[in-house]
Design an enzyme around this catalytic site. Structure first.
Site, PDB file in Angstrom:
ATOM      1  N   GLY A   1       0.860  -1.176   0.000  1.00  0.00           N
ATOM      2  CA  GLY A   1       0.000   0.000   0.000  1.00  0.00           C
ATOM      3  C   GLY A   1       0.899   1.230   0.000  1.00  0.00           C
ATOM      4  O   GLY A   1       1.850   1.309   0.792  1.00  0.00           O
TER       5      GLY A   1
ATOM      6  N   ASP B   1      -1.412   4.633  -6.341  1.00  0.00           N
ATOM      7  CA  ASP B   1       0.021   4.444  -6.058  1.00  0.00           C
ATOM      8  C   ASP B   1       0.841   5.595  -6.608  1.00  0.00           C
ATOM      9  O   ASP B   1       1.922   5.893  -6.108  1.00  0.00           O
ATOM     10  CB  ASP B   1       0.501   3.122  -6.643  1.00  0.00           C
ATOM     11  CG  ASP B   1      -0.081   1.978  -5.820  1.00  0.00           C
ATOM     12  OD1 ASP B   1      -1.232   1.598  -6.078  1.00  0.00           O
ATOM     13  OD2 ASP B   1       0.602   1.549  -4.871  1.00  0.00           O
TER      14      ASP B   1
ATOM     15  N   GLN C   1      -5.708  -8.748  -2.208  1.00  0.00           N
ATOM     16  CA  GLN C   1      -5.741  -7.717  -1.167  1.00  0.00           C
ATOM     17  C   GLN C   1      -7.177  -7.407  -0.737  1.00  0.00           C
ATOM     18  O   GLN C   1      -7.409  -6.993   0.398  1.00  0.00           O
ATOM     19  CB  GLN C   1      -5.092  -6.408  -1.670  1.00  0.00           C
ATOM     20  CG  GLN C   1      -3.588  -6.489  -1.836  1.00  0.00           C
ATOM     21  CD  GLN C   1      -3.205  -6.842  -3.258  1.00  0.00           C
ATOM     22  OE1 GLN C   1      -3.928  -7.547  -3.954  1.00  0.00           O
ATOM     23  NE2 GLN C   1      -2.049  -6.386  -3.696  1.00  0.00           N
TER      24      GLN C   1
ATOM     25  N   ARG D   1      10.231  -1.409  -4.718  1.00  0.00           N
ATOM     26  CA  ARG D   1       9.039  -1.434  -5.571  1.00  0.00           C
ATOM     27  C   ARG D   1       9.010  -0.124  -6.370  1.00  0.00           C
ATOM     28  O   ARG D   1       9.221   0.942  -5.797  1.00  0.00           O
ATOM     29  CB  ARG D   1       7.755  -1.589  -4.716  1.00  0.00           C
ATOM     30  CG  ARG D   1       7.725  -2.905  -3.946  1.00  0.00           C
ATOM     31  CD  ARG D   1       6.345  -3.205  -3.394  1.00  0.00           C
ATOM     32  NE  ARG D   1       5.416  -3.551  -4.456  1.00  0.00           N
ATOM     33  CZ  ARG D   1       4.095  -3.635  -4.278  1.00  0.00           C
ATOM     34  NH1 ARG D   1       3.581  -3.391  -3.085  1.00  0.00           N
ATOM     35  NH2 ARG D   1       3.294  -3.959  -5.277  1.00  0.00           N
TER      36      ARG D   1
ATOM     37  N   ASN E   1      -3.018   2.591 -10.165  1.00  0.00           N
ATOM     38  CA  ASN E   1      -3.508   1.854  -8.987  1.00  0.00           C
ATOM     39  C   ASN E   1      -3.525   0.368  -9.344  1.00  0.00           C
ATOM     40  O   ASN E   1      -3.197  -0.028 -10.468  1.00  0.00           O
ATOM     41  CB  ASN E   1      -4.896   2.363  -8.566  1.00  0.00           C
ATOM     42  CG  ASN E   1      -5.317   1.810  -7.222  1.00  0.00           C
ATOM     43  OD1 ASN E   1      -4.565   1.879  -6.254  1.00  0.00           O
ATOM     44  ND2 ASN E   1      -6.493   1.217  -7.146  1.00  0.00           N
TER      45      ASN E   1
END
Ligand code: MRU
Length: 362
Positions: A49, A236, A195, A88, A246
């Site tokens: 997240g 994101d 998720q 990431r 996202n």
């Protein structure tokens, strides 16, 4: 506990994380004792997240400083910045937080090692406190968008687990619920990492919010039947023009929303806005391990040797986005203007409170 916490233990400082790979069946804590363990936790999605990985990276930096001997302090801080930045690629909050930590280190360059360490621990804790305040403000600004009896669809997890607490996309829903508004949430399972079914469902049940789990391919069916009045997701990275990266599957939902005249909201702190990128095609999209697609919890689900694709995110063009909710308010198009203004207001507040950067080069 919160998603990410700093702990001073008898054995030294540690970063504690709720292990999100074990939820919902096991509620375990990962205790990271150095920045390499923090980097591993981010890469393996024990913490995930966008806001949560930003805060975790900041704490990883602080941990690197606290654990490093005096003579390698600066080199270790730099090394940690590099290692955490490689974990990431899509969520810009990670780079935003690393830049803030780098700036905090620069401000005390040349000071005694204990002062450098204290400055980095302070900055990481400030980032965590601000993140919680952002989530609350997003909740307060967005709550009025949801009405009694609404069916609200969400994708992935943009709840308390994706931030320090309270969340982004789930924040307005939590706030509306706390005000007594009753609505129903459709929780997309969110293949392949689940998720939605593992994390969002867990959070909403804990919060006492009425919800139903659906597989991703059921979304159009429920929209077509008039059961979905609003969609809200997190982000994101949001480009300067309002294009939104996202979780994979978000773009399809936005197109479906347009077809069914359903408002499509995005909720994110301004630390998710990347003014350095003019549009969404410039956002790097993470390609994750293909076994996350071919296997489910270690169980093979496709023929052995089968090729798979796994882009972890997609980009929703801004024309599909009804409004973007940040800690500064509810922003409509043209996003080039409304997002720049929101970021500038937020940056002004951060500078007043003690320094920071937005949209830094990465
Ligand atoms: O791969 P993940 O689980 O880190 O992806 C998370 C998302 O896509 C969320 O929607 C996004 O980070 C917003 S979280 C507040």
């Amino acid at each position: 506990m919160k998603t990410v916490e700093w702990h001073d233990t008898p054995g030294g400082a540690e970063v504690w994380l709720i292990d999100q790979t074990r939820l919902p069946l096991e509620e375990e804590v990962v205790r990271c004792r150095d920045y390499t363990e923090v980097a591993h936790a981010i890469r393996s999605m024990q913490v995930r997240g966008a806001p949560a990985i930003g805060v975790t990276a900041a704490m990883g930096e602080a941990l690197a400083a606290v654990r490093a001997p005096d003579d390698t302090l600066n080199a270790t801080i730099q090394e940690a910045c590099g290692a955490l930045a490689k974990t990431r690629p899509t969520a810009v909050n990670l780079f935003w937080a690393i830049e803030r930590m780098r700036s905090a280190a620069l401000r005390v360059a040349g000071s005694a090692p204990h002062e450098v360490r204290a400055a980095l621990v302070d900055e990481a804790q400030r980032i965590a406190v601000e993140d919680e305040a952002c989530s609350r403000a997003i909740g307060a600004h967005g709550a009025a968008l949801f009405a009694e009896g609404d069916g609200v669809l969400t994708h992935c997890n943009a709840g308390g687990l994706a931030a320090v607490s309270y969340g982004t996309a789930l924040a307005p829903l939590r706030a509306a619920h706390e005000r007594g508004t009753r609505f129903h949430v459709w929780v997309d399972e969110t293949r392949p990492f689940l998720q939605g079914s593992r994390l969002t469902a867990w959070e909403l049940l804990k919060a006492g919010i009425d919800c139903t789990l659906i597989t991703d391919n059921m979304a159009a069916h429920f929209m077509g039947r008039g059961r979905v009045q609003k969609i809200i997701v997190g982000a994101d990275r949001i480009a300067a023009n309002g294009d939104v990266a996202n979780k994979i599957g978000t773009y399809g939902l936005a197109i479906l929303a347009r077809e069914h005249s359903i408002p499509f909201y995005v909720a994110a702190p301004t630390s998710t806005v990347d003014l350095a990128l003019a549009s969404g095609d410039l956002i790097p999209i993470e390609e994750r391990d293909h076994t996350e697609v071919t296997q489910l919890r270690g169980q093979q689900m496709a023929p052995l040797g089968m090729r798979a694709a796994h882009p972890a995110f997609d980009v929703t063009p801004h024309r599909y986005v009804t409004a973007i909710i940040t800690e500064e308010g509810v922003h409509g198009p043209p996003y080039v203007e409304s997002l720049r203004e929101a970021v500038e207001v937020a940056r002004g507040k951060t500078l007043l409170a003690g320094e920071g950067v937005h949209g830094a080069s990465r």
